[in-house]
Design an enzyme around this catalytic site. Structure first.
Site, PDB file in Angstrom:
ATOM      1  N   GLU A 240      43.527  -9.803   0.151  1.00 29.47           N
ATOM      2  CA  GLU A 240      43.158 -11.100   0.731  1.00 29.47           C
ATOM      3  C   GLU A 240      44.031 -12.125   0.026  1.00 29.47           C
ATOM      4  O   GLU A 240      43.760 -12.500  -1.121  1.00 29.47           O
ATOM      5  CB  GLU A 240      41.674 -11.401   0.470  1.00 29.47           C
ATOM      6  N   CYS A 274      41.521 -20.715   0.576  1.00 27.59           N
ATOM      7  CA  CYS A 274      42.556 -19.926   1.246  1.00 27.59           C
ATOM      8  C   CYS A 274      42.581 -20.253   2.733  1.00 27.59           C
ATOM      9  O   CYS A 274      43.613 -20.110   3.380  1.00 27.59           O
ATOM     10  CB  CYS A 274      42.334 -18.447   1.017  1.00 27.59           C
TER      11      CYS A 274
HETATM   12  P1  NAD Z   1      46.371 -15.214  -8.623  1.00 31.99           P
HETATM   13  O1  NAD Z   1      47.180 -14.303  -7.785  1.00 31.99           O
HETATM   14  O2  NAD Z   1      47.066 -16.031  -9.637  1.00 31.99           O
HETATM   15  O3  NAD Z   1      45.242 -14.406  -9.432  1.00 31.99           O
HETATM   16  C1  NAD Z   1      44.249 -13.666  -8.788  1.00 31.99           C
HETATM   17  C2  NAD Z   1      43.712 -12.642  -9.752  1.00 31.99           C
HETATM   18  O4  NAD Z   1      44.711 -11.682 -10.053  1.00 31.99           O
HETATM   19  C3  NAD Z   1      43.229 -13.200 -11.097  1.00 31.99           C
HETATM   20  O5  NAD Z   1      42.044 -12.557 -11.466  1.00 31.99           O
HETATM   21  C4  NAD Z   1      44.351 -12.805 -12.032  1.00 31.99           C
HETATM   22  O6  NAD Z   1      43.968 -12.659 -13.379  1.00 31.99           O
HETATM   23  C5  NAD Z   1      44.759 -11.469 -11.456  1.00 31.99           C
HETATM   24  N1  NAD Z   1      46.105 -11.019 -11.807  1.00 31.99           N
HETATM   25  C6  NAD Z   1      47.167 -11.756 -12.223  1.00 31.99           C
HETATM   26  N2  NAD Z   1      48.242 -10.945 -12.421  1.00 31.99           N
HETATM   27  C7  NAD Z   1      47.834  -9.689 -12.109  1.00 31.99           C
HETATM   28  C8  NAD Z   1      48.492  -8.432 -12.077  1.00 31.99           C
HETATM   29  N3  NAD Z   1      49.780  -8.283 -12.420  1.00 31.99           N
HETATM   30  N4  NAD Z   1      47.785  -7.354 -11.678  1.00 31.99           N
HETATM   31  C9  NAD Z   1      46.492  -7.471 -11.307  1.00 31.99           C
HETATM   32  N5  NAD Z   1      45.813  -8.636 -11.320  1.00 31.99           N
HETATM   33  C10 NAD Z   1      46.483  -9.736 -11.713  1.00 31.99           C
HETATM   34  O7  NAD Z   1      45.547 -16.083  -7.597  1.00 31.99           O
HETATM   35  P2  NAD Z   1      44.661 -17.354  -7.922  1.00 31.99           P
HETATM   36  O8  NAD Z   1      45.610 -18.454  -8.289  1.00 31.99           O
HETATM   37  O9  NAD Z   1      43.574 -16.999  -8.845  1.00 31.99           O
HETATM   38  O10 NAD Z   1      43.996 -17.662  -6.512  1.00 31.99           O
HETATM   39  C11 NAD Z   1      44.558 -18.507  -5.586  1.00 31.99           C
HETATM   40  C12 NAD Z   1      45.170 -17.724  -4.463  1.00 31.99           C
HETATM   41  O11 NAD Z   1      44.188 -16.869  -3.894  1.00 31.99           O
HETATM   42  C13 NAD Z   1      45.641 -18.602  -3.326  1.00 31.99           C
HETATM   43  O12 NAD Z   1      46.879 -18.125  -2.847  1.00 31.99           O
HETATM   44  C14 NAD Z   1      44.568 -18.436  -2.281  1.00 31.99           C
HETATM   45  O13 NAD Z   1      44.987 -18.707  -0.982  1.00 31.99           O
HETATM   46  C15 NAD Z   1      44.191 -17.003  -2.489  1.00 31.99           C
HETATM   47  N6  NAD Z   1      42.850 -16.736  -1.956  1.00 31.99           N
HETATM   48  C16 NAD Z   1      42.733 -15.937  -0.859  1.00 31.99           C
HETATM   49  C17 NAD Z   1      41.484 -15.694  -0.304  1.00 31.99           C
HETATM   50  C18 NAD Z   1      41.333 -14.795   0.896  1.00 31.99           C
HETATM   51  O14 NAD Z   1      40.226 -14.338   1.148  1.00 31.99           O
HETATM   52  N7  NAD Z   1      42.359 -14.502   1.644  1.00 31.99           N
HETATM   53  C19 NAD Z   1      40.344 -16.251  -0.884  1.00 31.99           C
HETATM   54  C20 NAD Z   1      40.503 -17.062  -2.001  1.00 31.99           C
HETATM   55  C21 NAD Z   1      41.768 -17.285  -2.529  1.00 31.99           C
END
Ligand code: NAD
Length: 508
Positions: A240, A274
């Site tokens: 997502e 998102c």
């Molecule tokens: P992010 O990608 O920075 O982090 C998301 C998660 O991934 C965090 O828990 C982080 O610690 C973890 N992470 C970071 N590096 C990783 C790695 N190498 N391997 C595994 N996990 C890792 O995202 P964010 O800034 O926390 O969230 C914002 C983003 O999420 C926006 O792009 C938003 O649109 C998206 N989002 C999507 C939805 C959806 O349902 N489509 C819902 C909410 C947010």
């Protein structure tokens, strides 16, 4: 907001209030060995949990739901202090998360009911599809909806009979720790829902661990890394990711309602959703009045304070991205109607309306994830659809209009569309939620969201014998001749009626 410590595994992660900089609390930075140990414990829990009946699981999940509802105030307080969102938005988030938990529990047995399907040519067979829990689901969550978003996986995975190991965002870990505490007191089984805390490295360890599926919500860039890490064990992933959701306003739309919806859709959670409205295309004849209405609503909003509509942005890094998009748009000719880069103070951003925008600007192409409403005037609805689809993302979308609204919605390339409302699809638990392209793949919510956390099993049971057994070497000498005749009869031009019968049978 939290900052990750960087050196040893005994380090802790600090969660800070983005509005004040105050420390909310600390959590451990968990190592790969600790993540693996959590997965081992979860597998034991999954074994017992999957053996329970749907009713028995529903009873426990209902107790969990009630316990979350009883702790709503504490959860909202953490949402407010870690994420920065106003309390009123915190309560909406808790309510939506509970709605999904209730829905997943109510639908699990129906969504996973075995299905008898046509056996086609093998009419002497009984063909069945059945759905079974996968085992242990790794959930990696973002910071923008730290409860609602992961619950879209957690609730559906648990209801389908799996155990869960959840790695929350490093910016909002305490809320997740609280959720795990509530789970520990609700479920008879230990380790059914565990939380592992840390930054990217802890998430990467979960993606590489022996889980049976990873459900990741976050940015497209991290989603790619998660998919690569999961590929080592061929662990399936559900992604997502981000969005650049378009809104199309036709000339026959109710402009007052469209403007009100646009302002909410673009600015709720300070635009950090998102499925935020990230760009707006308005029919030429409606443009000026629509902008006027939008500005009227925006100017009535309050930023910050206990009764504010918009809270602090969750991270300074996100503020910098929003500012960059605004500066870029202005440099390329956009007009600031209200707000703008000069109206940013610390982690607070005044909602900004831009006009005169186009697709050369970052604000129309990249995820802004802030309280910005860029409005582009369009000459025709075909042009609006073309522009809406001119994106690597395809998550949510919105169409406001009269007669043509449904037809326009059908042409928008996105996982979800709301017609004459915003974000309606996110509030309807029966509708699957997810995107295409850089917005990811797989679905949470709805029956599809339950089946995402199952393995599909196909069973073919021979219920009677027939003279020509295709699954045997004991066949007549002239079998090749017979088969040649059958191919012509069943699939060639010869006997269309019979082939038509077969197609009808397969469709039934
Ligand atoms: P992010 O990608 O920075 O982090 C998301 C998660 O991934 C965090 O828990 C982080 O610690 C973890 N992470 C970071 N590096 C990783 C790695 N190498 N391997 C595994 N996990 C890792 O995202 P964010 O800034 O926390 O969230 C914002 C983003 O999420 C926006 O792009 C938003 O649109 C998206 N989002 C999507 C939805 C959806 O349902 N489509 C819902 C909410 C947010």
């Amino acid at each position: 907001m939290a900052t990750a410590a960087t050196t040893s595994t005994s380090e802790r992660l600090s969660s800070e209030n983005p509005a004040t900089g105050e420390l909310v609390g600390t959590v451990p930075v968990q190592s790969a060995a600790e993540v693996d140990a959590a997965v081992v414990r979860a597998r034991v829990a999954a074994h017992s949990w999957s053996a329970l009946s749907f009713d028995a699981r529903a009873e426990e999940l209902t107790a969990f739901r009630k316990a979350i509802a009883a702790h709503a105030d504490e959860l909202v307080d953490l949402l407010h202090r870690e994420n920065g969102k106003p309390e009123r938005e915190g309560y909406v988030e808790v309510m939506m998360a509970l709605g999904h938990l209730q829905h997943a529990v109510a639908r699990a047995e129906i969504a996973m009911a075995p299905r008898r399907v046509s056996a086609g040519m093998l009419a002497n067979f009984r063909a069945t599809i059945s759905y079974h829990p996968l085992g242990v689901i790794g959930v990696i969550g973002p910071w923008n909806y730290p409860l609602f978003t992961p619950m879209g996986s957690i609730a559906y995975a648990l209801a389908a009979g799996n155990a869960v190991v959840f790695k929350p965002s490093e910016l909002t870990p305490l809320l997740a720790v609280k959720l795990a505490e509530i789970a520990a007191t609700s479920f008879a089984l230990p380790d059914l829902l565990q939380v592992v805390t840390g930054a990217g490295a802890t998430g990467a360890a979960l993606a590489k661990s022996a889980v049976d599926k990873i459900s990741f919500t976050g940015s497209a860039a991290t989603g790619r890394r998660v998919m690569m890490a999961a590929s080592e064990r061929l662990t399936p992933v559900l992604l997502e990711l981000g969005g650049k959701d378009p809104m199309i306003v036709a000339d026959d739309a109710d402009l007052e309602k469209a403007a009100e919806a646009c302002v909410y859709g673009a600015l709720t959670n300070s635009g950090q959703s998102c499925v935020s409205v990230e760009r707006v295309y308005v029919a030429d004849s409606a443009h000026d009045r629509f902008v006027e209405e939008v500005v009227k609503h925006v100017r009535a909003l309050k930023v910050g304070g206990d009764d504010g509509h918009l809270g602090a942005m969750t991270s300074a890094a996100q503020v910098a991205i929003v500012k960059d998009h605004l500066v870029d748009a202005i440099a390329r000719g956009a007009k600031v109607v209200t707000g703008g880069p000069d109206a940013i103070s610390g982690n607070y951003i005044q909602p900004t309306v831009l006009t005169g925008v186009d697709h050369t600007m970052k604000v129309m192409r990249e995820e802004t994830f802030g309280p910005v409403i860029p409005i582009q005037r369009i000459g025709s609805l075909d042009e609006a659809v073309k522009l809406a689809n001119d994106s690597k993302y395809g998550l949510g979308s919105t169409v406001f209009g009269g007669k043509a609204a449904r037809a326009i919605a059908g042409k928008v390339r996105a996982g979800m569309t709301s017609i004459n409302s915003v974000m309606g699809f996110a509030g309807i638990p029966s509708l699957p939620f997810g995107g295409i392209g850089d917005s990811g793949f797989g679905r949470i919510h709805g029956d599809e969201g339950i089946r995402e956390f199952t393995r599909i099993k196909s069973t073919a049971e021979q219920v009677m014998s027939i003279p020509l057994n295709m699954m045997s070497f004991d066949q007549p000498k002239d079998i090749a001749k017979k088969l040649r005749g059958m191919i012509k009869q069943l699939y060639g031009d010869g006997v269309v009626a019979k082939a038509g019968d077969l197609v009808r049978k397969l469709r039934s």
